[in-house]
Motif scaffolding. Sequence first.
Motif, PDB file in Angstrom:
ATOM      1  N   HIS A  36       4.498  64.887  -2.220  1.00  0.00           N
ATOM      2  CA  HIS A  36       4.940  63.855  -3.167  1.00  0.00           C
ATOM      3  C   HIS A  36       4.651  62.441  -2.707  1.00  0.00           C
ATOM      4  O   HIS A  36       4.712  61.516  -3.499  1.00  0.00           O
ATOM      5  CB  HIS A  36       6.427  64.019  -3.480  1.00  0.00           C
ATOM      6  CG  HIS A  36       6.731  65.342  -4.103  1.00  0.00           C
ATOM      7  ND1 HIS A  36       6.371  65.655  -5.381  1.00  0.00           N
ATOM      8  CD2 HIS A  36       7.321  66.438  -3.591  1.00  0.00           C
ATOM      9  CE1 HIS A  36       6.738  66.894  -5.655  1.00  0.00           C
ATOM     10  NE2 HIS A  36       7.319  67.393  -4.589  1.00  0.00           N
ATOM     11  N   GLU A  37       4.391  62.283  -1.452  1.00  0.00           N
ATOM     12  CA  GLU A  37       4.100  60.958  -0.921  1.00  0.00           C
ATOM     13  C   GLU A  37       2.662  60.958  -0.426  1.00  0.00           C
ATOM     14  O   GLU A  37       2.131  61.964  -0.029  1.00  0.00           O
ATOM     15  CB  GLU A  37       5.049  60.626   0.225  1.00  0.00           C
ATOM     16  CG  GLU A  37       6.497  60.623  -0.187  1.00  0.00           C
ATOM     17  CD  GLU A  37       7.432  60.478   0.993  1.00  0.00           C
ATOM     18  OE1 GLU A  37       6.968  60.275   2.123  1.00  0.00           O
ATOM     19  OE2 GLU A  37       8.638  60.583   0.773  1.00  0.00           O
ATOM     20  N   ALA A  39      -1.547  60.437  -0.339  1.00  0.00           N
ATOM     21  CA  ALA A  39      -2.754  60.660  -1.138  1.00  0.00           C
ATOM     22  C   ALA A  39      -2.625  61.841  -2.097  1.00  0.00           C
ATOM     23  O   ALA A  39      -3.020  61.749  -3.259  1.00  0.00           O
ATOM     24  CB  ALA A  39      -3.957  60.849  -0.220  1.00  0.00           C
ATOM     25  N   ASP A  42      -0.542  60.905  -5.045  1.00  0.00           N
ATOM     26  CA  ASP A  42      -1.224  59.912  -5.889  1.00  0.00           C
ATOM     27  C   ASP A  42      -2.300  60.556  -6.753  1.00  0.00           C
ATOM     28  O   ASP A  42      -2.429  60.250  -7.943  1.00  0.00           O
ATOM     29  CB  ASP A  42      -1.850  58.816  -5.022  1.00  0.00           C
ATOM     30  CG  ASP A  42      -0.814  57.938  -4.341  1.00  0.00           C
ATOM     31  OD1 ASP A  42       0.366  57.949  -4.754  1.00  0.00           O
ATOM     32  OD2 ASP A  42      -1.198  57.243  -3.377  1.00  0.00           O
ATOM     33  N   GLU A  45      -0.710  62.680  -9.465  1.00  0.00           N
ATOM     34  CA  GLU A  45      -0.195  61.809 -10.525  1.00  0.00           C
ATOM     35  C   GLU A  45      -1.329  61.295 -11.404  1.00  0.00           C
ATOM     36  O   GLU A  45      -1.188  61.216 -12.632  1.00  0.00           O
ATOM     37  CB  GLU A  45       0.593  60.648  -9.920  1.00  0.00           C
ATOM     38  CG  GLU A  45       1.301  59.801 -10.935  1.00  0.00           C
ATOM     39  CD  GLU A  45       2.343  60.546 -11.756  1.00  0.00           C
ATOM     40  OE1 GLU A  45       2.524  60.160 -12.934  1.00  0.00           O
ATOM     41  OE2 GLU A  45       2.970  61.501 -11.264  1.00  0.00           O
ATOM     42  N   ALA A  46      -2.461  60.954 -10.803  1.00  0.00           N
ATOM     43  CA  ALA A  46      -3.620  60.507 -11.585  1.00  0.00           C
ATOM     44  C   ALA A  46      -4.106  61.618 -12.505  1.00  0.00           C
ATOM     45  O   ALA A  46      -4.434  61.370 -13.680  1.00  0.00           O
ATOM     46  CB  ALA A  46      -4.745  60.056 -10.650  1.00  0.00           C
TER      47      ALA A  46
END
Length: 86
Positions: A36-37, A39, A42, A45-46
């Motif tokens: 969840h934290e 790369a 991220d 999420e993208a």
Amino acid sequence: MNAPTLDTSTRGIAEHLLETLRLLDRADDQRLAVQHEGAYGDVREALIKVLRTQGWGRGMADEAISHAMLDGCSMYDAMLATPANR
């Protein structure tokens, strides 16, 4: 020498992000694979945001990504296999 042609369609971008997610999951530096934290989170999420542009809700997108990661299939095939899409 010509640069390779990149698939900039929404489907092409989704497949590229999925492959990046898989690479991060197998990274030598496992700090990159933190769920969840960092790369991995991220990029995931993208990918969710890309799928949402196609009318997929957050839950449906998350389920399709999980399916693709577990089964090793394409993002497109995972979307077809997601129960909400049947």
